[in-house]
Design an enzyme around this catalytic site. Structure first.
Site, short mmCIF file in Angstrom:
data_model
loop_
_atom_site.label_atom_id
_atom_site.label_comp_id
_atom_site.label_asym_id
_atom_site.label_seq_id
_atom_site.Cartn_x
_atom_site.Cartn_y
_atom_site.Cartn_z
N CYS A 1 -13.34 4.91 -28.24
CA CYS A 1 -14.68 5.58 -28.57
C CYS A 1 -15.52 5.73 -27.26
O CYS A 1 -16.41 4.74 -26.83
CB CYS A 1 -15.31 4.85 -29.51
SG CYS A 1 -14.80 4.86 -31.13
N GLU A 2 -14.90 6.60 -26.41
CA GLU A 2 -15.65 6.85 -25.18
C GLU A 2 -14.90 8.29 -24.59
O GLU A 2 -13.64 8.44 -24.53
CB GLU A 2 -15.01 5.62 -24.24
CG GLU A 2 -15.77 5.63 -22.84
CD GLU A 2 -16.02 4.35 -22.60
OE1 GLU A 2 -16.39 3.39 -23.42
OE2 GLU A 2 -16.45 4.26 -21.54
N ARG B 1 -6.60 3.81 -15.74
CA ARG B 1 -6.51 4.31 -14.23
C ARG B 1 -7.36 5.64 -14.19
O ARG B 1 -7.98 5.91 -13.17
CB ARG B 1 -5.16 4.40 -13.70
CG ARG B 1 -4.85 3.11 -13.62
CD ARG B 1 -3.42 2.67 -12.65
NE ARG B 1 -3.64 3.17 -11.21
CZ ARG B 1 -3.41 4.34 -10.68
NH1 ARG B 1 -2.84 5.34 -11.42
NH2 ARG B 1 -3.55 4.57 -9.49
N TYR C 1 -0.15 -1.71 -12.41
CA TYR C 1 -1.57 -1.54 -12.60
C TYR C 1 -1.89 -1.07 -13.62
O TYR C 1 -3.11 -0.49 -13.95
CB TYR C 1 -2.31 -0.97 -11.47
CG TYR C 1 -1.99 -1.48 -10.15
CD1 TYR C 1 -2.56 -2.95 -9.91
CD2 TYR C 1 -1.21 -0.74 -9.13
CE1 TYR C 1 -2.31 -3.27 -8.49
CE2 TYR C 1 -1.23 -1.51 -7.86
CZ TYR C 1 -1.75 -2.36 -7.73
OH TYR C 1 -1.34 -3.19 -6.51
N GLY D 1 0.88 -1.14 0.08
CA GLY D 1 -0.08 0.06 -0.05
C GLY D 1 0.68 1.50 -0.03
O GLY D 1 0.30 2.29 0.10
N GLY E 1 3.55 -3.69 -3.86
CA GLY E 1 3.32 -4.07 -5.40
C GLY E 1 3.98 -2.67 -6.08
O GLY E 1 4.74 -2.60 -6.77
N1 LLP Z 1 -1.61 -6.98 -0.89
C1 LLP Z 1 -2.94 -7.26 -0.92
C2 LLP Z 1 -3.93 -8.09 -0.38
C3 LLP Z 1 -3.58 -6.40 -1.78
O1 LLP Z 1 -4.81 -6.18 -1.99
C4 LLP Z 1 -2.93 -5.44 -2.60
C5 LLP Z 1 -3.34 -4.47 -3.56
C6 LLP Z 1 -1.47 -5.27 -2.42
C7 LLP Z 1 -0.69 -6.04 -1.32
C8 LLP Z 1 -0.22 -4.44 -2.92
O2 LLP Z 1 -0.79 -3.05 -2.69
P1 LLP Z 1 0.23 -2.06 -3.26
O3 LLP Z 1 1.53 -2.01 -2.65
O4 LLP Z 1 0.39 -2.30 -4.81
O5 LLP Z 1 -0.36 -0.60 -3.09
N2 LLP Z 1 -5.66 -1.26 -9.17
C9 LLP Z 1 -5.39 -0.15 -8.18
C10 LLP Z 1 -4.69 -1.07 -6.93
C11 LLP Z 1 -5.54 -1.67 -6.65
C12 LLP Z 1 -4.72 -2.27 -5.33
C13 LLP Z 1 -5.21 -3.80 -4.88
N3 LLP Z 1 -4.55 -4.54 -3.93
C14 LLP Z 1 -4.76 1.01 -8.85
O6 LLP Z 1 -4.39 0.75 -10.09
O7 LLP Z 1 -4.60 1.95 -8.23
#
Ligand code: LLP
Length: 440
Positions: A360-361, A329, A389, A247, A291
């Site tokens: 087309c949006e 995004r 992402y 996160g 991530g």
């Molecule tokens: N662990 C779990 C259980 C998660 O659900 C997530 C992200 C992470 C780790 C990794 O989080 P990070 O370090 O990447 O913030 N599609 C969205 C982000 C969705 C994140 C979902 N879960 C975007 O493009 O911002």
């Protein structure tokens, strides 16, 4: 624009990444093109692992591969000593094919299928992070079939309101993820798991949301999780692993001022150690699942500017050859991005424009209101921080091919995801014979 050693403007006034001139990359590989900077990824991984070995050796960083799941990335993060978190059979398959050991994999998901659980247990993933009672029944049955005792973490919702987009918050009281601690659901489920013949309750997991900048919510999560660990200990239940998710925020625009990724982990460990001694709990193995912070800033996307539409007194649109099919995004979260004209990166910004995609949006925008030099058709636009992402959420809307991904390092570049052709796009289409005439 946040430049670094491996992302800079060269003597020609071009943007350079990983030692490669982006104008050359665009010419060689065509656009749209995702570009990933290997050195950046490795550096972040090393910062993380160095910190853990110094401050909390009984720990592991697992890459939240939903941010960018490809064979090459598993290879890279594994070589840096990381494990992986996967959330589907597809990610699990990619991780294993990418060389990740099953024993370094955590399997998440709020609605895993029986087939997915079967795959995970058969391959021997380290732990399944369970998120429903339904799943517990399925998982126990599967583990029984393989005559295995499957390690299980329980996804817990500690109820924290982190300041980020509503769709990427995960532990508000109203969330599809996790068992609530306060309502007692988490304790109940742990008891259920402990009653199952082929499951071994190993620990707890929480993930409070994504793209978070403040330390406070992470520290609060540690307090709540350790309170819970202490209360379980009073019931004679040991938590041997604590997985605190990911996160950590990254820089998309100059408004974003995150700490360095490892500084979040550092603060969390300090807080955890304090809580462990205060609450007299047994120190658990600690797991983090970043991530975005590993791959986000490593990536840029290159586009070619095409149509330019100046609506007098209203807005000037600069259309590029990408769009929501390769970066959804903005459409999903109104995300903000920074960009430069990569072939004229030293030119001064003179106007405010909106970068539009080719779908087309009307909502298919990439950047609303960005200051740029006067763009001309044929210019190369580089959008920053597209490593997380973007490729992983890409699709074929309007039957646009998903762009290829290249990896750059020391001036070298190579595909890590090859271009998709139109034939690839229709390769799974089938016309039933009974449609006769039209079946050509
Ligand atoms: N662990 C779990 C259980 C998660 O659900 C997530 C992200 C992470 C780790 C990794 O989080 P990070 O370090 O990447 O913030 N599609 C969205 C982000 C969705 C994140 C979902 N879960 C975007 O493009 O911002």
């Amino acid at each position: 624009m946040k430049l670094r050693d491996t992302l800079k403007i060269n003597a020609l006034g071009h943007l350079e990444i990983g030692g490669a001139d982006t104008v050359d990359l665009a010419a060689k590989y065509s656009t749209p093109l995702y570009v990933m900077d290997e050195a950046y990824i490795r550096n972040v991984c090393r910062d993380y692992t160095r910190l853990l070995s110094e401050k909390y050796p009984d720990s592991k960083i697992v890459f939240a591969s939903k941010a960018f799941s490809t064979l090459a990335i598993y290879n890279i993060v594994k070589s840096e000593g990381l494990g992986a978190d996967v959330v589907s059979g597809g990610e699990l398959y990619t991780a294993l094919k990418g060389g990740m050991s099953a024993s370094d994999i955590y399997f998440h998901g709020n609605n895993k299928s029986r087939e997915e659980l079967d795959f995970a247990v058969r391959e021997g993933v380290h732990a399944v992070v369970v998120d429903s009672e339904y799943e517990i029944e399925l998982l126990n049955a599967v583990a029984c079939e393989y005559d295995k005792k499957q390690k299980v973490l329980v996804r817990v919702n500690p109820g924290i309101d982190a300041h980020t987009h509503r769709f990427i918050q995960t532990t508000r009281p109203d969330s599809k993820f996790g068992f609530s601690v306060s309502g007692g659901a988490a304790t109940e489920i742990i008891k259920t798991i402990r009653g199952k013949s082929n499951l071994e309750f190993t620990g707890l997991h929480c993930h409070i949301g994504s793209q978070i900048f403040e330390l406070k919510p992470f520290e609060l999560a540690v307090e709540k999780m350790t309170d819970f660990i202490a209360s379980l200990a009073r019931d004679g239940i040991t938590v041997s692993e604590l997985n605190l998710g990911g996160g950590y925020g990254v820089t998309y625009t100059s408004d974003d001022k995150p700490l360095k990724p490892y500084q979040y982990v550092d603060a969390v460990i300090t807080k955890l150690k304090e809580c462990i001694s205060l609450k007299k709990i047994v120190a658990p193995k600690l797991v983090f699942e970043p991530g975005r912070s590993i791959v986000g800033e490593a990536g840029i996307t290159l586009y070619t500017v095409g149509a330019i539409k100046d609506i007098a007194g209203i807005r000037k649109y600069i259309a590029v050859d990408g769009g929501m099919f390769e970066n959804p995004r903005y459409a999903l979260y109104q995300s903000k991005y920074d960009a430069v004209l990569a072939n004229r990166a030293t030119d001064t910004a003179v106007e405010t424009v909106t970068v539009a995609g080719k779908c087309c949006e009307s909502g298919d925008l990439l950047i609303e209101n960005i200051e740029l030099p006067q763009a001309r058709s044929g210019d190369i636009l580089a959008v920053f921080t597209t490593g997380a992402y973007n490729y992983s959420m890409a699709g074929n809307y309007n039957r646009n091919p998903v762009p290829p991904v290249i990896l750059v390092n020391n001036g070298e570049s190579e595909y890590i995801v090859r271009p998709q052709s139109y034939d690839d796009i229709i390769s799974r289409d089938v016309v039933p014979l009974r449609l006769g005439e039209n079946n050509k």
